[in-house]
Design a protein around this motif. Structure first.
Motif, PDB file in Angstrom:
ATOM      1  N   SER A  59       0.819  -1.218   0.000  1.00  0.00           N
ATOM      2  CA  SER A  59       0.000   0.000   0.000  1.00  0.00           C
ATOM      3  C   SER A  59       0.855   1.271   0.000  1.00  0.00           C
ATOM      4  CB  SER A  59      -0.929   0.002   1.220  1.00  0.00           C
ATOM      5  OG  SER A  59      -0.175   0.217   2.401  1.00  0.00           O
ATOM      6  N   THR A 111       3.463   3.922  -1.694  1.00  0.00           N
ATOM      7  CA  THR A 111       3.819   4.383  -3.036  1.00  0.00           C
ATOM      8  C   THR A 111       5.319   4.232  -3.284  1.00  0.00           C
ATOM      9  OG1 THR A 111       4.315   6.659  -2.369  1.00  0.00           O
ATOM     10  CG2 THR A 111       1.995   6.152  -2.921  1.00  0.00           C
ATOM     11  N   LYS A 112       5.707   4.313  -4.543  1.00  0.00           N
ATOM     12  CA  LYS A 112       7.109   4.227  -4.921  1.00  0.00           C
ATOM     13  C   LYS A 112       7.920   5.306  -4.214  1.00  0.00           C
ATOM     14  CE  LYS A 112      10.209   4.777  -8.871  1.00  0.00           C
ATOM     15  NZ  LYS A 112      10.317   5.055 -10.296  1.00  0.00           N
ATOM     16  N   GLU A 113       7.420   6.520  -4.180  1.00  0.00           N
ATOM     17  CA  GLU A 113       8.127   7.630  -3.530  1.00  0.00           C
ATOM     18  C   GLU A 113       8.270   7.402  -2.029  1.00  0.00           C
ATOM     19  OE1 GLU A 113       5.563   8.026  -5.725  1.00  0.00           O
ATOM     20  OE2 GLU A 113       6.807   8.687  -7.418  1.00  0.00           O
ATOM     21  N   GLU A 114       7.236   6.853  -1.402  1.00  0.00           N
ATOM     22  CA  GLU A 114       7.315   6.539   0.027  1.00  0.00           C
ATOM     23  C   GLU A 114       8.349   5.440   0.274  1.00  0.00           C
ATOM     24  OE1 GLU A 114       2.870   7.479   1.750  1.00  0.00           O
ATOM     25  OE2 GLU A 114       3.124   5.697   0.487  1.00  0.00           O
TER      26      GLU A 114
END
Length: 181
Positions: A88, A90-93
């Protein structure tokens, strides 16, 4: 807004507390000794946050010189980020969390280099190895590796020198079964 478990776990002080409590349940005084350079009030604040998020719990309370001494323990599996939770994010997270994780390792490395360094005797090193494993072999490897870590991970005593093993598993990019040429 409620914080995600990964935000709670991936904090430098809380990671130190979790690593300490993986070995054995501890009192605040034992944690203060193990997690150095942290003020007692700060330690309590982080313990309370871990307790509120059901990552640790109070194992025991006892009276010591008119005060209540609490022994904290890590709740089994509570500090692990599940595949569902990781999915759940994101790629940036993920990139931000990975950077935070790496920064904690870099801090430990810097601290080590500030001390009396003998890399060969200390067992210091870093390397990268590629494992070509089927999914079944990888599952077997993971189980065996976990057993090895369990066998040696809880053997801290006053005569032992703590060494940190950091793992990062990076599978190759899926590309529809095609080989990169």
């Amino acid at each position: 807004m409620k914080q995600r478990k990964i935000d709670i776990v991936l904090h430098p002080i809380r990671m130190q507390l979790i690593k300490a409590l993986v070995r054995k349940p501890m009192t605040v005084q034992e944690l203060l000794y193990d997690v150095q350079d942290v003020a007692q009030a700060t330690l309590y604040r982080h313990l309370n946050l871990l307790k509120e998020h059901h990552i640790i719990r109070i194992k025991e309370e006892r009276q010591v010189r008119g005060a209540v001494e609490k022994t904290y323990e890590l709740m089994e599996g509570a500090a692990i980020i599940s595949a569902e939770e990781a999915g759940s994010i994101t790629k940036e997270e993920h990139q931000r969390y990975f950077l935070r994780y790496f920064a904690m390792i870099l801090k430990q490395f810097d601290d080590y280099l500030e001390g009396d360094v003998n890399m060969e005797q200390d067992g210091f090193g870093y390397n990268q190895i590629e494992l070509a494993l089927t999914d079944e072999e990888f599952q077997s490897f993971t189980l065996e590796f976990s057993e090895l870590i369990k066998r040696y991970g809880n053997k801290m005593n006053s005569h032992a020198r703590k060494r940190t093993l950091s793992t990062i598993l990076l599978p190759e990019k899926k590309n529809g079964g095609k080989k990169n040429d």
